[in-house]
Design a protein around this motif. Structure first.
Motif, PDB file in Angstrom:
ATOM      1  N   ILE A  54       0.855  -1.184   0.000  1.00  0.00           N
ATOM      2  CA  ILE A  54       0.000   0.000   0.000  1.00  0.00           C
ATOM      3  C   ILE A  54       0.889   1.231   0.000  1.00  0.00           C
ATOM      4  O   ILE A  54       1.785   1.355   0.843  1.00  0.00           O
ATOM      5  CB  ILE A  54      -0.932   0.024   1.229  1.00  0.00           C
ATOM      6  CG1 ILE A  54      -1.792  -1.233   1.278  1.00  0.00           C
ATOM      7  CG2 ILE A  54      -1.790   1.291   1.215  1.00  0.00           C
ATOM      8  CD1 ILE A  54      -2.580  -1.392   2.573  1.00  0.00           C
ATOM      9  N   PHE A  55       0.636   2.106  -0.941  1.00  0.00           N
ATOM     10  CA  PHE A  55       1.316   3.395  -1.020  1.00  0.00           C
ATOM     11  C   PHE A  55       0.265   4.475  -0.771  1.00  0.00           C
ATOM     12  O   PHE A  55      -0.873   4.344  -1.234  1.00  0.00           O
ATOM     13  CB  PHE A  55       1.929   3.605  -2.406  1.00  0.00           C
ATOM     14  CG  PHE A  55       3.105   2.715  -2.694  1.00  0.00           C
ATOM     15  CD1 PHE A  55       4.394   3.213  -2.635  1.00  0.00           C
ATOM     16  CD2 PHE A  55       2.929   1.383  -3.031  1.00  0.00           C
ATOM     17  CE1 PHE A  55       5.483   2.400  -2.904  1.00  0.00           C
ATOM     18  CE2 PHE A  55       4.006   0.558  -3.297  1.00  0.00           C
ATOM     19  CZ  PHE A  55       5.294   1.074  -3.241  1.00  0.00           C
ATOM     20  N   PHE A  68      -3.073   0.486  -4.076  1.00  0.00           N
ATOM     21  CA  PHE A  68      -3.073  -0.836  -3.458  1.00  0.00           C
ATOM     22  C   PHE A  68      -2.702  -1.844  -4.534  1.00  0.00           C
ATOM     23  O   PHE A  68      -3.325  -1.867  -5.595  1.00  0.00           O
ATOM     24  CB  PHE A  68      -4.469  -1.134  -2.898  1.00  0.00           C
ATOM     25  CG  PHE A  68      -4.556  -2.425  -2.131  1.00  0.00           C
ATOM     26  CD1 PHE A  68      -4.414  -2.428  -0.758  1.00  0.00           C
ATOM     27  CD2 PHE A  68      -4.780  -3.623  -2.781  1.00  0.00           C
ATOM     28  CE1 PHE A  68      -4.502  -3.615  -0.031  1.00  0.00           C
ATOM     29  CE2 PHE A  68      -4.862  -4.821  -2.073  1.00  0.00           C
ATOM     30  CZ  PHE A  68      -4.722  -4.814  -0.694  1.00  0.00           C
ATOM     31  N   LEU A  69      -1.677  -2.654  -4.281  1.00  0.00           N
ATOM     32  CA  LEU A  69      -1.212  -3.580  -5.313  1.00  0.00           C
ATOM     33  C   LEU A  69      -0.853  -4.928  -4.729  1.00  0.00           C
ATOM     34  O   LEU A  69      -0.642  -5.065  -3.526  1.00  0.00           O
ATOM     35  CB  LEU A  69      -0.017  -2.984  -6.053  1.00  0.00           C
ATOM     36  CG  LEU A  69       1.202  -2.611  -5.208  1.00  0.00           C
ATOM     37  CD1 LEU A  69       2.201  -3.745  -5.159  1.00  0.00           C
ATOM     38  CD2 LEU A  69       1.839  -1.368  -5.786  1.00  0.00           C
ATOM     39  N   ASN A  70      -0.809  -5.904  -5.609  1.00  0.00           N
ATOM     40  CA  ASN A  70      -0.385  -7.257  -5.269  1.00  0.00           C
ATOM     41  C   ASN A  70       0.703  -7.685  -6.233  1.00  0.00           C
ATOM     42  O   ASN A  70       0.702  -7.295  -7.406  1.00  0.00           O
ATOM     43  CB  ASN A  70      -1.546  -8.254  -5.380  1.00  0.00           C
ATOM     44  CG  ASN A  70      -2.461  -8.185  -4.188  1.00  0.00           C
ATOM     45  OD1 ASN A  70      -2.152  -8.744  -3.153  1.00  0.00           O
ATOM     46  ND2 ASN A  70      -3.576  -7.498  -4.328  1.00  0.00           N
ATOM     47  N   SER A  71       1.602  -8.513  -5.750  1.00  0.00           N
ATOM     48  CA  SER A  71       2.635  -9.053  -6.622  1.00  0.00           C
ATOM     49  C   SER A  71       2.306 -10.498  -6.958  1.00  0.00           C
ATOM     50  O   SER A  71       1.646 -11.191  -6.191  1.00  0.00           O
ATOM     51  CB  SER A  71       4.012  -8.954  -5.956  1.00  0.00           C
ATOM     52  OG  SER A  71       4.027  -9.666  -4.743  1.00  0.00           O
ATOM     53  N   GLY A  72       2.737 -10.881  -8.113  1.00  0.00           N
ATOM     54  CA  GLY A  72       2.531 -12.242  -8.571  1.00  0.00           C
ATOM     55  C   GLY A  72       3.685 -12.658  -9.454  1.00  0.00           C
ATOM     56  O   GLY A  72       4.617 -11.888  -9.689  1.00  0.00           O
ATOM     57  N   LEU A  84      -1.965  -3.737 -10.101  1.00  0.00           N
ATOM     58  CA  LEU A  84      -2.440  -2.567  -9.366  1.00  0.00           C
ATOM     59  C   LEU A  84      -3.950  -2.704  -9.207  1.00  0.00           C
ATOM     60  O   LEU A  84      -4.705  -2.510 -10.149  1.00  0.00           O
ATOM     61  CB  LEU A  84      -2.087  -1.276 -10.110  1.00  0.00           C
ATOM     62  CG  LEU A  84      -2.479   0.016  -9.402  1.00  0.00           C
ATOM     63  CD1 LEU A  84      -1.727   0.179  -8.096  1.00  0.00           C
ATOM     64  CD2 LEU A  84      -2.225   1.199 -10.310  1.00  0.00           C
ATOM     65  N   ASN A  85      -4.376  -3.091  -8.003  1.00  0.00           N
ATOM     66  CA  ASN A  85      -5.796  -3.311  -7.728  1.00  0.00           C
ATOM     67  C   ASN A  85      -6.580  -2.007  -7.713  1.00  0.00           C
ATOM     68  O   ASN A  85      -7.666  -1.934  -8.283  1.00  0.00           O
ATOM     69  CB  ASN A  85      -5.986  -3.983  -6.365  1.00  0.00           C
ATOM     70  CG  ASN A  85      -5.393  -5.351  -6.298  1.00  0.00           C
ATOM     71  OD1 ASN A  85      -4.176  -5.483  -6.275  1.00  0.00           O
ATOM     72  ND2 ASN A  85      -6.221  -6.358  -6.256  1.00  0.00           N
ATOM     73  N   ASP A  86      -6.045  -1.025  -6.994  1.00  0.00           N
ATOM     74  CA  ASP A  86      -6.772   0.228  -6.809  1.00  0.00           C
ATOM     75  C   ASP A  86      -5.810   1.402  -6.783  1.00  0.00           C
ATOM     76  O   ASP A  86      -4.734   1.322  -6.194  1.00  0.00           O
ATOM     77  CB  ASP A  86      -7.557   0.211  -5.486  1.00  0.00           C
ATOM     78  CG  ASP A  86      -8.688  -0.790  -5.500  1.00  0.00           C
ATOM     79  OD1 ASP A  86      -9.711  -0.489  -6.140  1.00  0.00           O
ATOM     80  OD2 ASP A  86      -8.544  -1.862  -4.886  1.00  0.00           O
ATOM     81  N   LEU A  87      -6.243   2.469  -7.429  1.00  0.00           N
ATOM     82  CA  LEU A  87      -5.560   3.762  -7.360  1.00  0.00           C
ATOM     83  C   LEU A  87      -6.669   4.778  -7.166  1.00  0.00           C
ATOM     84  O   LEU A  87      -7.574   4.882  -8.002  1.00  0.00           O
ATOM     85  CB  LEU A  87      -4.792   4.042  -8.659  1.00  0.00           C
ATOM     86  CG  LEU A  87      -4.101   5.397  -8.738  1.00  0.00           C
ATOM     87  CD1 LEU A  87      -2.980   5.495  -7.705  1.00  0.00           C
ATOM     88  CD2 LEU A  87      -3.549   5.627 -10.135  1.00  0.00           C
TER      89      LEU A  87
END
Length: 150
Positions: A54-55, A68-72, A84-87
């Motif tokens: 989360i930034f 809000f992001l996830n790595s894969g 990038l799930n949400d900006l």
């Protein structure tokens, strides 16, 4: 204004501020997620080795934006990548370059960590967001995203 990545020691008040900000995003999307769900998700994301980050953008001691992001790991990317799930930037703070600063911070961090790419999506009619993404080197990928709650 400052933009920074949260860590697992993020205090409760800051987590609540992020929850309230992102609840605005969820309301705009007509999501059925609750504030309690969001806070639990943020707490989960801040756990070590969660794969989520989360930034936030802060101005005048107020959280006004969040990424809000996830790595894969992806075969097509040839290694680790980010989704990038949400900006989201609070409405009264838009058109001030905050979303761009958040994305630049995410991109710089991702490069330093050795990620191979970043993917995201936006609404088909969201011209302002598309313009931002294109200005930072993002390009259209022809696909249709599917989902299902479990």
């Amino acid at each position: 204004m400052k933009v920074y990545k949260l860590d697992k020691q993020t205090d409760y008040e800051l987590r609540i501020a992020i929850t309230k900000l992102m609840m605005e995003q969820m309301d705009a999307l007509s999501s059925s997620v609750t504030e309690e769900d969001l806070l639990q998700t943020i707490d989960l994301a801040l756990e070590e080795h969660s794969g989520a980050e989360i930034f936030v953008a802060e101005t005048d001691n107020k959280i006004v934006g969040c990424a809000f992001l996830n790595s894969g790991i992806g075969l097509e990317k040839g290694g680790p990548y980010i989704w990038l799930n949400d900006l989201y930037v609070q409405r009264e703070y838009r058109r001030q370059g905050i979303a761009k600063k958040l994305l630049l911070k995410v991109l710089y961090w991702a490069e330093q960590k050795g990620f191979k790419g970043i993917e995201l999506e936006t609404g088909i009619n969201n011209a302002a967001t598309k313009k931002l993404y294109n200005s930072l080197g993002f390009y259209d990928i022809v696909s249709k995203r599917y989902g299902r709650h479990i």
